[in-house]
Design an enzyme around this catalytic site. Structure first.
Site, short mmCIF file in Angstrom:
data_model
loop_
_atom_site.label_atom_id
_atom_site.label_comp_id
_atom_site.label_asym_id
_atom_site.label_seq_id
_atom_site.Cartn_x
_atom_site.Cartn_y
_atom_site.Cartn_z
N GLU A 104 46.78 41.38 36.96
CA GLU A 104 46.72 42.72 36.36
C GLU A 104 46.87 43.82 37.39
OE1 GLU A 104 43.96 41.76 32.49
OE2 GLU A 104 42.92 42.01 34.38
N HIS A 142 38.01 47.16 37.00
CA HIS A 142 38.27 46.58 35.68
C HIS A 142 37.45 45.30 35.56
CE1 HIS A 142 40.08 44.86 32.17
NE2 HIS A 142 40.54 43.82 32.86
N HIS A 163 34.96 42.64 32.63
CA HIS A 163 34.83 42.16 31.26
C HIS A 163 33.35 42.08 30.89
CE1 HIS A 163 38.92 39.83 31.81
NE2 HIS A 163 39.04 41.13 31.94
N TYR A 187 25.01 62.11 31.85
CA TYR A 187 25.62 61.33 32.92
C TYR A 187 26.85 60.56 32.45
CZ TYR A 187 21.96 62.71 36.08
OH TYR A 187 21.14 63.47 36.86
N HIS A 209 39.45 43.46 25.31
CA HIS A 209 39.66 43.12 26.71
C HIS A 209 38.56 43.71 27.60
CE1 HIS A 209 42.97 42.64 30.02
NE2 HIS A 209 41.77 42.39 30.51
#
Length: 212
Positions: free
Chosen positions: A75, A94, A96, A121, A161
């Site tokens: 990715e 990134h 999961h 925040y 995802h």
């Protein structure tokens, strides 16, 4: 120590931190940082973020060519797309993580912002969270979607995802990611109970006081 050597060590440290905080599991997720020369360091494909080897972290050109290290995450291309569109971004996270991925699997009537502004925040560190349509892992067509969304947003959620979060440094991007995951968790805890998110004026005031 050179900039590159320092950032390699920072990727190792942050990978261990994210793993220890149970935000990264198995070989899922990837991190990247942009070097001063425009090249990028990206965590390797099929690597555990909790067990990175600084010397094996991938170094890729702006065009995506491997310069050194192991092969990058499959990715890597959307990391480069973010860097291209957001000149101030020096890092991308990134992962999961469970609550954020759960939000990505929900049916959303509106996809321009899929988490409410429950706390100051969250607004300051994440901003709006648009949902990007589903693409199979490794599909390079995702890069253009990420590129387009990155023009206006520092964070986004890939359908079914997980999130992509950028920041001015790796530490900033990790902090923003943690804020996103906690807000997703709070959203599930609140469930269908009546909530009182920040209103438009609150959000506008925060954006003026803490511009990105």
């Amino acid at each position: 120590m050179s900039e590159e050597a320092e950032l390699r060590q920072e990727l190792v440290r942050m990978g261990r931190l994210l793993s220890a905080r149970q935000l990264a599991h198995g070989t899922a997720g990837n991190l990247s940082v942009k070097l001063g020369d425009g090249n990028a360091l990206v965590t390797p494909t099929n690597s555990s973020l909790g067990d990175l080897d600084a010397d094996r972290i991938s170094k890729v050109s702006r065009a995506g060519d491997l310069i050194s290290g192991d092969n990058p995450s499959k990715e890597y291309f959307f990391h480069l797309a973010v860097f291209d569109e957001r000149p101030g971004a020096r890092a991308v996270v990134h992962l999961h993580s469970a609550y954020s991925v759960a939000v990505s699997c929900l049916r959303h009537e509106q996809t321009d912002d899929v988490l409410p502004p429950l706390t100051a925040y969250y607004v300051m560190r994440v901003g709006k969270l648009p949902l990007v349509p589903y693409f199979p892992p490794g599909d390079h067509a995702l890069a253009e979607e990420v590129r387009s969304v990155s023009r206006e947003h520092r964070s986004m959620l890939l359908a079914n995802h997980g999130p992509i979060v950028s920041g001015a440094s790796l530490s900033d991007a990790v902090s923003a990611y943690e804020e996103l995951e906690e807000t997703a968790k709070i959203s599930f805890i609140l469930g269908d109970r009546p909530t009182s998110p920040l209103n438009a004026e609150h959000v506008a005031n925060l954006n003026r006081a803490f511009p990105t």
